[in-house]
Design an enzyme around this catalytic site. Structure first.
Site, short mmCIF file in Angstrom:
data_model
loop_
_atom_site.label_atom_id
_atom_site.label_comp_id
_atom_site.label_asym_id
_atom_site.label_seq_id
_atom_site.Cartn_x
_atom_site.Cartn_y
_atom_site.Cartn_z
CB THR A 14 51.74 13.71 -12.80
OG1 THR A 14 50.37 13.75 -13.21
CG2 THR A 14 51.81 13.49 -11.30
CE1 TYR A 18 45.43 7.62 -13.27
CE2 TYR A 18 45.79 8.65 -15.41
CZ TYR A 18 46.29 8.12 -14.24
OH TYR A 18 47.64 8.05 -14.02
CG ASN A 27 47.17 3.78 -14.43
OD1 ASN A 27 48.00 3.45 -13.58
ND2 ASN A 27 47.10 5.02 -14.90
CG HIS A 84 43.34 12.64 -17.91
ND1 HIS A 84 43.52 11.69 -18.87
CD2 HIS A 84 44.42 12.55 -17.08
CE1 HIS A 84 44.67 11.04 -18.63
NE2 HIS A 84 45.22 11.55 -17.55
CG ASN A 144 47.29 8.01 -19.92
OD1 ASN A 144 47.37 7.40 -20.98
ND2 ASN A 144 47.92 9.15 -19.71
C1 8OZ Z 1 52.43 9.58 -14.47
C2 8OZ Z 1 52.42 9.66 -13.10
C3 8OZ Z 1 51.29 10.13 -12.46
C4 8OZ Z 1 50.18 10.48 -13.19
C5 8OZ Z 1 48.64 10.09 -16.61
C6 8OZ Z 1 48.20 11.73 -14.93
O1 8OZ Z 1 49.14 9.00 -16.89
C7 8OZ Z 1 48.98 10.76 -15.35
C8 8OZ Z 1 50.18 10.37 -14.57
C9 8OZ Z 1 51.33 9.91 -15.20
O2 8OZ Z 1 47.81 10.63 -17.35
#
Ligand code: 8OZ
Length: 366
Positions: A31, A185, A240, A180, A183
């Site tokens: 990103t 999400y 996260n 994806h 991480n």
């Molecule tokens: C760092 C900053 C913003 C997004 C990920 C898409 O961790 C990200 C991401 C990483 O997969």
């Protein structure tokens, strides 16, 4: 000492699914938060990715499949024609240099903020559980809020957005897409029991928590060939504010189920995303590597020696480097020559223009 640069097949071509790669080194999705208004890729993105086309495979940055899927300022989308046109310039530039490029399809779920959502809405998630930490908005960092739990009736619409995004990615000239599911999400939020406390068919058992992910995989592979679809998982990453009570069982089940769809690759963030490769409690990544019937792409904290070792011991088929690509546009050439790697400037990582994006020099200009 053996000369890993000379002998490693990291630098040799390999076929993955339908496509031939010039080497086994991938560029992990990064990103950079430089999209234009309308979440159209930056005017500089074609040059940025072309500069990095020494990679056998480029996995372009995480790209939201819908306005609701956005969680950071200035990230690009893949849900309308203007975005497709912007991405087409990127894929043309990369193909002209003989590399291959996939697009990472992204829905952030709760890792967002009302300022980044349509009409200032709450971010959505499997359950109304607030993550620790801050969102990166256009006006700075703002504490995460408690998300709204998705209604059962909304889930088919999200699956459709992945399906459409995959079609648009192919229209934009991508060689394939990476789902994806890592991480922390949306898809990862459904997988893990810390973030998924639903009582319906999408929560509770491992089978239920994996349901949304598998529906997305089914939808995407119904519109584009499965040999053009990969997936990214981060089974042990706390990224996260994510966690699970039994990741080994959860991810073994997920990978076994994925085999039915004949995806071209499984891309694994090994350890903590952007952090240590070792995790407390242990986790046997080789179980996943051995279970999965396709190509295994290893990622996180690799250097040349570790990458060459992964190949010589057959622990991975490809190795994806992430942050080293930022300040080393010619990373493959530098690894092969044993050249010094440059460090990136953290101040220009996210947002802005050419500075810290397209102005890192190659060893040999031209
Ligand atoms: C760092 C900053 C913003 C997004 C990920 C898409 O961790 C990200 C991401 C990483 O997969």
């Amino acid at each position: 000492m053996t000369d890993t640069r000379q002998t490693s097949d990291l630098f040799k071509p390999v076929q993955i699914g339908a496509i031939q790669l010039k080497n086994r080194i991938a560029m992990a999705p990064l990103t950079r938060s430089r999209a234009q208004a309308g979440d159209i890729p930056s005017e500089l993105a074609p040059e940025y990715y072309a500069q990095r086309s020494g990679a056998g495979l480029i996995i372009a940055e995480a790209t939201q499949i819908s306005p609701q899927g956005k969680g950071y300022a200035f990230t690009p989308g893949i849900y309308n024609d203007a975005q497709v046109a912007g991405w087409k310039k990127v894929t043309d530039a990369v193909h002209a240099k003989g590399s291959r490029i996939f697009l990472q399809l992204w829905h952030v779920g709760r890792i967002s903020h009302p300022e980044l959502q349509p009409d200032g809405a709450l971010p959505v998630a499997p359950s109304a559980i607030k993550p620790e930490g801050n969102a990166f908005t256009e006006t700075g960092f703002k504490p995460f809020v408690t998300p709204r739990a998705l209604e059962l009736s909304e889930l088919p619409g999200i699956v459709e957005q992945y399906r459409t995004a995959a079609q648009l990615a192919i229209r934009a000239g991508f060689d394939g897409v990476e789902i994806h599911a890592a991480n922390g999400y949306l898809l990862d939020q459904f997988l893990r029991d810390k973030t998924n406390q639903r009582n319906d068919a999408y929560g509770g058992s491992i089978e239920n928590r994996a349901r949304l992910l598998l529906e997305v995989v089914q939808a995407v592979t119904s519109v584009i060939p499965s040999e053009r679809v990969g997936i990214r998982l981060s089974p042990t990453s706390p990224a996260n504010d994510i966690a699970d009570s039994n990741p080994q069982a959860l991810f073994s089940y997920v990978v076994e189920q994925l085999n039915a769809y004949k995806l071209v690759y499984l891309h694994v963030v090994e350890g903590a995303t952007g952090g240590p490769r070792e995790v407390a409690g242990g986790f046997d990544l080789q179980v996943l590597r051995n279970l999965f019937k396709g190509i295994y792409i290893a990622n996180n904290g690799y250097d040349l020696d570790l990458a060459a070792k992964a190949r010589s011991s057959n622990l991975a088929d490809l190795v994806a480097f992430g942050r080293p690509w930022i300040a080393n546009p010619d990373l493959v050439e530098r690894l092969q020559k044993g050249a010094e790697l440059a460090n990136f400037n953290p101040d220009t990582l996210y947002g802005g223009g050419a500075k810290g994006y397209t102005d890192y020099p190659a060893l040999h200009a031209g």
